[in-house]
Design an enzyme around this catalytic site. Structure first.
Site, PDB file in Angstrom:
ATOM      1  N   CYS A   1      44.767  46.253  40.346  1.00 52.73           N
ATOM      2  CA  CYS A   1      44.580  46.602  38.894  1.00 52.73           C
ATOM      3  C   CYS A   1      45.671  46.070  38.125  1.00 52.73           C
ATOM      4  O   CYS A   1      45.293  45.683  37.094  1.00 52.73           O
ATOM      5  CB  CYS A   1      44.479  48.099  38.920  1.00 52.73           C
TER       6      CYS A   1
ATOM      7  N   LYS B   1      38.055  62.706  46.983  1.00 49.50           N
ATOM      8  CA  LYS B   1      36.883  61.760  47.402  1.00 49.50           C
ATOM      9  C   LYS B   1      37.612  60.441  47.474  1.00 49.50           C
ATOM     10  O   LYS B   1      37.773  59.647  46.495  1.00 49.50           O
ATOM     11  CB  LYS B   1      35.767  61.694  46.328  1.00 49.50           C
TER      12      LYS B   1
ATOM     13  N   PHE C   1      31.733  40.959  45.388  1.00 50.26           N
ATOM     14  CA  PHE C   1      31.270  39.505  45.973  1.00 50.26           C
ATOM     15  C   PHE C   1      30.506  38.879  44.597  1.00 50.26           C
ATOM     16  O   PHE C   1      30.955  37.749  44.211  1.00 50.26           O
ATOM     17  CB  PHE C   1      30.892  39.244  47.121  1.00 50.26           C
TER      18      PHE C   1
ATOM     19  N   LYS D   1      30.232  39.786  41.716  1.00 49.26           N
ATOM     20  CA  LYS D   1      30.542  39.951  40.294  1.00 49.26           C
ATOM     21  C   LYS D   1      31.630  38.925  40.066  1.00 49.26           C
ATOM     22  O   LYS D   1      31.578  38.036  39.299  1.00 49.26           O
ATOM     23  CB  LYS D   1      31.349  41.481  40.161  1.00 49.26           C
TER      24      LYS D   1
ATOM     25  N   GLU E   1      44.142  56.059  36.163  1.00 47.86           N
ATOM     26  CA  GLU E   1      44.844  54.790  36.286  1.00 47.86           C
ATOM     27  C   GLU E   1      43.671  53.762  36.354  1.00 47.86           C
ATOM     28  O   GLU E   1      42.833  53.942  37.265  1.00 47.86           O
ATOM     29  CB  GLU E   1      45.694  54.844  37.473  1.00 47.86           C
TER      30      GLU E   1
ATOM     31  N   GLY F   1      30.142  58.088  43.847  1.00 47.76           N
ATOM     32  CA  GLY F   1      30.764  58.359  42.765  1.00 47.76           C
ATOM     33  C   GLY F   1      29.891  59.204  41.764  1.00 47.76           C
ATOM     34  O   GLY F   1      30.276  60.383  41.355  1.00 47.76           O
ATOM     35  N   PRO F   2      28.571  58.737  41.425  1.00 49.15           N
ATOM     36  CA  PRO F   2      27.678  59.551  40.624  1.00 49.15           C
ATOM     37  C   PRO F   2      27.232  60.922  41.212  1.00 49.15           C
ATOM     38  O   PRO F   2      27.007  61.598  40.228  1.00 49.15           O
ATOM     39  CB  PRO F   2      26.474  58.586  40.347  1.00 49.15           C
TER      40      PRO F   2
ATOM     41  N   ASN G   1      40.625  49.756  46.817  1.00 51.73           N
ATOM     42  CA  ASN G   1      41.497  48.434  47.026  1.00 51.73           C
ATOM     43  C   ASN G   1      42.697  48.454  47.845  1.00 51.73           C
ATOM     44  O   ASN G   1      43.126  47.890  48.517  1.00 51.73           O
ATOM     45  CB  ASN G   1      41.717  47.700  45.766  1.00 51.73           C
TER      46      ASN G   1
ATOM     47  N   ALA H   1      36.737  56.296  48.150  1.00 55.77           N
ATOM     48  CA  ALA H   1      35.656  55.381  47.781  1.00 55.77           C
ATOM     49  C   ALA H   1      34.873  55.249  48.769  1.00 55.77           C
ATOM     50  O   ALA H   1      34.964  55.331  49.884  1.00 55.77           O
ATOM     51  CB  ALA H   1      36.283  54.082  47.238  1.00 55.77           C
TER      52      ALA H   1
ATOM     53  N   GLU I   1      38.319  41.930  33.439  1.00 54.95           N
ATOM     54  CA  GLU I   1      38.889  41.969  34.766  1.00 54.95           C
ATOM     55  C   GLU I   1      37.774  41.434  35.893  1.00 54.95           C
ATOM     56  O   GLU I   1      36.868  41.679  35.740  1.00 54.95           O
ATOM     57  CB  GLU I   1      38.912  43.627  34.910  1.00 54.95           C
ATOM     58  N   ILE I   2      38.417  40.481  36.775  1.00 62.68           N
ATOM     59  CA  ILE I   2      37.750  39.816  37.670  1.00 62.68           C
ATOM     60  C   ILE I   2      37.712  40.670  38.984  1.00 62.68           C
ATOM     61  O   ILE I   2      36.824  40.591  39.695  1.00 62.68           O
ATOM     62  CB  ILE I   2      38.037  38.527  37.813  1.00 62.68           C
TER      63      ILE I   2
ATOM     64  N   GLY J   1      41.844  49.838  34.607  1.00 63.81           N
ATOM     65  CA  GLY J   1      41.641  48.550  34.808  1.00 63.81           C
ATOM     66  C   GLY J   1      42.877  47.935  34.116  1.00 63.81           C
ATOM     67  O   GLY J   1      43.871  48.435  33.558  1.00 63.81           O
TER      68      GLY J   1
HETATM   69  P1  ADP Z   1      35.476  49.796  41.312  1.00 66.51           P
HETATM   70  O1  ADP Z   1      35.096  49.148  40.007  1.00 66.51           O
HETATM   71  O2  ADP Z   1      37.064  49.772  41.557  1.00 66.51           O
HETATM   72  O3  ADP Z   1      34.726  50.106  42.490  1.00 66.51           O
HETATM   73  P2  ADP Z   1      34.880  52.639  40.346  1.00 66.51           P
HETATM   74  O4  ADP Z   1      35.594  53.131  39.141  1.00 66.51           O
HETATM   75  O5  ADP Z   1      33.217  52.028  40.246  1.00 66.51           O
HETATM   76  O6  ADP Z   1      35.832  51.253  40.546  1.00 66.51           O
HETATM   77  O7  ADP Z   1      35.050  53.527  41.232  1.00 66.51           O
HETATM   78  C1  ADP Z   1      36.481  54.113  41.909  1.00 66.51           C
HETATM   79  C2  ADP Z   1      36.185  55.626  42.309  1.00 66.51           C
HETATM   80  O8  ADP Z   1      35.264  56.327  41.407  1.00 66.51           O
HETATM   81  C3  ADP Z   1      35.301  55.774  43.687  1.00 66.51           C
HETATM   82  O9  ADP Z   1      35.715  56.564  44.481  1.00 66.51           O
HETATM   83  C4  ADP Z   1      33.863  55.760  43.165  1.00 66.51           C
HETATM   84  O10 ADP Z   1      32.994  56.480  44.026  1.00 66.51           O
HETATM   85  C5  ADP Z   1      34.078  56.889  41.972  1.00 66.51           C
HETATM   86  N1  ADP Z   1      32.957  56.906  40.918  1.00 66.51           N
HETATM   87  C6  ADP Z   1      32.169  55.978  40.514  1.00 66.51           C
HETATM   88  N2  ADP Z   1      31.367  56.528  39.645  1.00 66.51           N
HETATM   89  C7  ADP Z   1      31.998  57.643  39.233  1.00 66.51           C
HETATM   90  C8  ADP Z   1      31.331  58.789  38.396  1.00 66.51           C
HETATM   91  N3  ADP Z   1      30.433  58.438  37.591  1.00 66.51           N
HETATM   92  N4  ADP Z   1      32.003  60.040  38.379  1.00 66.51           N
HETATM   93  C9  ADP Z   1      33.287  60.098  39.210  1.00 66.51           C
HETATM   94  N5  ADP Z   1      33.389  59.168  40.104  1.00 66.51           N
HETATM   95  C10 ADP Z   1      32.808  58.227  40.132  1.00 66.51           C
END
Ligand code: ADP
Length: 487
Positions: free
Chosen positions: A292, A182, A340, A342, A258, A215-216, A159, A184, A389-390, A260
């Site tokens: 947030c 890392k 979008f 969501k 940090e 993320g995963p 964001n 997003a 949270e929207i 939601g």
């Molecule tokens: P949003 O809902 O704002 O997209 P997320 O929490 O999904 O927020 O993502 C925030 C950050 O966390 C991104 O950099 C995303 O890639 C990362 N992320 C998502 N899933 C995981 C995970 N399982 N482990 C570590 N980081 C993750």
């Protein structure tokens, strides 16, 4: 100048001051949310790449390394240099940010100016991190020595990409940590550009590493890494819990989160209604609601409720939705398809549960992820739109009668990031400040977020604080030294 055709120069992983492809050779696509067209292929880091980045960061952190032996003041100067370079390159950075994220170009420029301010604020701290001498019992000279926590993993959201980067790098660099960040997956471009600038500024190899990826995979590799001393995460509460669990299961690395929010903004009868409508509007709609700490529950006292709703709907309906590079645009597209869908799903849920759409309530066209600024009235506390949270341009206006009732309802949430109050009555304000469960309370204003003031959440909005002097604590270990006096 706003330029949607800005060239992407950096799309690889940044390790040891060098851009490299991912070990797997995989890439992912980053899109312009205004037209769903590809901006660039970006190297997709995962566990193997994170391992390499951590090795680089660990080497840079060794006792005797350039970074560990550098004067603290010189570290501060490097940070200032990086801040100056970001400022020099702000037009390119703002174009990349807007292209990747969808926010209007002028908003990106504002974010960059805040990012520069954050780095400069923390640069000043580099040689002002002091311990204490302690008059301990016994024949000892005892003192504390704050030390950098070590290699830190930092996972940031989409964001405010460049701003979130500096919120994380500022305290990490000032304290002397080394970094694996890392960005997003939706918005990797500005982090890679700033990584290139960090090399130009003169940071030694391995101090700053940036691994774009999902993320995963890449994020999970950071959270569960055995050789990372601390993870700092900004994102959803759901993923924050995973990060904390992975940190605990691996090496009990330190964690700051940090997360939601569902922040209440209370508007009392005694205010100037036009001014209050405008503050509440910005509290929710800035950054298309993708914030947030958005004031996403607008509680309005019954005496002005109807007037407030009418004016709030008018203000939202007059906002110009459009391409982020059009200078008249006030509301750009949402960041991606997931967000979008969501947001549109939440709007449908609001309608179904009986809230009244005063304006908006639907998507705009089919070219990109645009949603009309939406205002709901007749919202009750049980509705999903009042609880969850929207993260989109959707305002919930809720009626209340008394201060005590409003406080109880404001606190009836698992979140506790921010809260606002608009009132001229000092005792009303004081009672709210004391009672509300929130890390930041804004009085007769909203979003007064500054590099100098700590920011973070109560309850499930997070752990620890970013910004301000308190933000440094998250990156320090305190070592206690006691020397026996033998004279
Ligand atoms: P949003 O809902 O704002 O997209 P997320 O929490 O999904 O927020 O993502 C925030 C950050 O966390 C991104 O950099 C995303 O890639 C990362 N992320 C998502 N899933 C995981 C995970 N399982 N482990 C570590 N980081 C993750």
């Amino acid at each position: 100048m706003a330029n949607p055709n800005v060239k992407v120069q950096y799309n690889q992983i940044f390790i040891n001051n060098t851009f490299v492809n991912s070990i797997s050779g995989k890439t992912f696509v980053t899109l312009n949310p205004a037209n769903k067209l590809k901006i660039a292929d970006v190297a997709e880091g995962d566990k193997a790449d994170v391992d390499l980045a951590v090795k680089a960061a660990r080497t840079a952190f060794q006792i005797g390394s350039k970074w560990r032996t550098m004067d603290a003041s010189a570290r501060g100067l490097l940070m200032t240099k990086l801040a100056d370079l970001i400022d020099e390159h702000k037009v390119t950075l703002a174009n990349l940010e807007s292209l990747d994220n969808g926010k209007p170009y002028d908003d990106s420029l504002l974010d960059i100016s805040a990012a520069v301010g954050t780095l400069k604020y923390y640069a000043g701290f580099a040689d002002k991190i002091h311990g204490k001498t302690i008059p301990a019992d016994g024949p000892y000279l005892s003192f504390t020595k704050p030390q950098p926590i070590g290699v830190v993993g930092q996972i940031i959201p989409w964001n405010y990409p460049i701003l979130m980067l500096t919120w994380k790098w500022g305290p990490a660099l000032a304290t002397g940590c080394t970094i694996v960040l890392k960005p997003a997956e939706q918005t990797p471009l500005t982090a890679l550009y700033v990584a290139a600038l960090s090399k130009e500024a003169g940071f030694p190899e391995g101090v700053i590493n940036v691994v774009p990826g999902y993320g995963p995979t890449a994020g999970q590799a950071i959270a569960s890494h055995q050789d990372i001393n601390k993870v700092a995460f900004t994102g959803s509460t759901e993923v924050g819990k995973i990060v904390m669990e992975e940190a605990a299961k691996s090496n009990l690395k330190r964690v700051s989160l940090e997360l939601g929010g569902k922040s209440p903004l209370l508007v009392f009868d005694d205010v100037d209604v036009d001014e209050a409508v405008s503050i509440a509007h910005d509290a929710l709609f800035s950054n298309m609601g993708q914030s947030c700490c958005a004031g996403s529950r607008t509680f309005v006292q019954e005496g002005i409720y109807d007037k407030f709703v009418e004016k709030a709907a008018k203000m939202a309906s007059e906002k110009k939705v459009g391409d982020q590079f059009d200078s008249s645009t006030q509301i750009g597209p949402l960041v991606d398809e997931e967000q979008f869908n969501k947001v549109l799903g939440m709007i449908e849920s609001g309608k179904k549960e009986g809230a009244k759409v005063e304006t908006g309530g639907s998507k705009v066209g089919d070219t990109g992820y645009f949603v009309y600024p939406t205002v709901f009235s007749n919202v009750t506390d049980e509705m999903k739109i009042a609880r969850e949270e929207i993260f989109g341009p959707v305002q919930q206006i809720i009626k209340f009668k008394t201060l005590d009732e409003a406080i109880e309802r404001a606190n009836k949430t698992n979140y506790g990031l921010a809260a606002g109050i608009l009132s001229k009555n000092i005792n009303t304000v004081l009672k709210y400040i004391e009672s509300v469960d929130a890390g930041s309370v804004w009085v007769n204003c909203y979003d007064a977020v500054n590099a100098q003031t700590p920011f973070g959440g109560f309850k499930q909005s997070g752990h620890g604080r970013e910004l301000g002097e308190d933000g440094l604590k998250e990156y320090l270990e305190i070592k206690t030294i006691s020397i026996k006096k033998q004279f």
